[in-house]
Design a protein around this motif. Structure first.
Motif, short mmCIF file in Angstrom:
data_model
loop_
_atom_site.label_atom_id
_atom_site.label_comp_id
_atom_site.label_asym_id
_atom_site.label_seq_id
_atom_site.Cartn_x
_atom_site.Cartn_y
_atom_site.Cartn_z
N GLY A 205 0.83 -1.19 0.00
CA GLY A 205 0.00 0.00 0.00
C GLY A 205 0.86 1.24 0.00
N ALA A 206 0.54 2.20 -0.86
CA ALA A 206 1.38 3.39 -1.01
C ALA A 206 1.50 4.18 0.28
CB ALA A 206 0.81 4.29 -2.12
N GLU A 207 0.49 4.07 1.16
CA GLU A 207 0.49 4.86 2.39
C GLU A 207 0.75 4.01 3.62
OE1 GLU A 207 -2.72 7.81 2.53
OE2 GLU A 207 -3.09 7.38 0.41
N ASP A 208 1.34 2.84 3.43
CA ASP A 208 1.70 1.98 4.55
C ASP A 208 2.98 2.52 5.19
OD1 ASP A 208 2.29 0.00 6.37
OD2 ASP A 208 2.17 -1.65 4.93
N GLY A 209 2.85 3.04 6.41
CA GLY A 209 4.01 3.58 7.10
C GLY A 209 4.81 2.54 7.85
N PHE A 210 4.37 1.29 7.81
CA PHE A 210 5.07 0.21 8.51
C PHE A 210 5.92 -0.61 7.54
CE2 PHE A 210 5.22 -3.95 10.75
CZ PHE A 210 5.86 -3.53 11.90
N GLY A 233 -2.31 2.61 -4.76
CA GLY A 233 -2.60 3.92 -4.18
C GLY A 233 -3.75 3.89 -3.19
N SER A 234 -3.77 4.86 -2.30
CA SER A 234 -4.83 5.00 -1.28
C SER A 234 -5.01 3.71 -0.49
CB SER A 234 -6.16 5.38 -1.94
OG SER A 234 -6.05 6.62 -2.61
N GLY A 235 -3.90 3.04 -0.20
CA GLY A 235 -3.92 1.83 0.60
C GLY A 235 -2.83 1.87 1.63
N GLY A 236 -3.13 1.31 2.80
CA GLY A 236 -2.14 1.22 3.86
C GLY A 236 -1.76 -0.22 4.12
#
Length: 259
Positions: A205-210, A233-236
């Protein structure tokens, strides 16, 4: 979908669809096998059976005793694969990704492909004590689990967030602690190139901060011979729930390209 038992183990699995190939799904930390339902509903490739499992300590197996280790998880998921007795692709998310790799590596003759969704490295994340501590104490802490999911997700539907928190709250505190130690400490096989030499798809996911791009590029992808990596995109961290249609399209293309 119907539920069956894997050999003489207490591992049960759900199977749906029909085909001469199987796609087996392994869930991640705090989740259960039903987390794959939105993704499976979006898959369109024909001639494939879909199979989901609960890891010991999760889902319908919350009463299971330990040990809660990668070797135990891989042995039980492997028993499910063996019971199917057909060529397979195995999909794992987060903590389930190393389990999927171990299963595929030990059955190279039947493993057609490996899909890793927001995967933690098989060698572990190796977080320091103060960083892994909050994950180890999430057992029974619904508010804490909700906060953690909101922090690492980008677009979890409200209803799915509530369901996942309810699922995670059922895990016993000692199970959550051991799970966290499992994915943080990793498995010795992760310190070397993967024993699985077949095709690999990595979905992040593009927005996965882990599970970041840097983590994939340094600790996951280089261990495989034939790997393609895609970003949704728009996935964590739960991109398979946040963007099931987009993830399904990548999985469909991967399945279609396998011989």
């Amino acid at each position: 979908m119907k539920t069956e038992r894997a050999g003489t183990t207490d591992a049960r699995y759900r199977r749906g669809g029909e085909g001469d190939r199987a796609v087996v799904f392994v869930h991640g930390f705090l989740d259960d096998q039903h987390i794959w339902d939105p993704l499976i509903a979006e898959l369109t490739i024909p001639g494939v059976e879909h199979v989901t499992v609960d890891l010991a300590g999760s889902g319908d197996r919350t009463a299971a005793g330990g040990p809660f280790t990668y070797d135990r998880f891989a042995a039980e998921a492997g028993a499910v694969v063996d019971a199917l007795n057909k060529p397979f692709v195995i999909v794992g998310q987060s903590m389930g990704a190393p389990v999927a790799e171990l299963v595929a590596a030990r059955r190279a003759d039947r493993a057609l492909g490996l899909v890793l969704v927001t995967p933690v490295p098989l060698a572990g994340t190796q977080l320091p004590h103060d960083a892994i501590g909050p994950f180890r104490t999430l057992g029974g802490d619904g508010a804490g689990q909700r906060a953690a999911r909101l922090q690492l997700a980008a677009a979890l539907p409200d209803g799915e967030l509530d369901r996942l928190v309810a699922v995670g709250e059922r895990l016993r505190p000692e199970v959550v602690r051991d799970y966290a130690d499992c994915w943080n400490n990793g498995h010795p096989s992760g310190e070397q190139p993967s024993h699985y030499a077949g095709p690999v798809l990595i979905v992040r996911g593009a927005e996965d901060g882990f599970v970041t791009e840097g983590l994939i590029n340094t600790a996951v992808a280089p261990r495989f011979c034939t790997v393609q990596a895609v970003v949704v995109g728009s996935g964590g961290h739960w991109v398979h729930v946040e963007q099931p249609s987009a993830v399904a399209s990548h999985v469909d293309r991967f399945l279609a390209g396998l011989v």
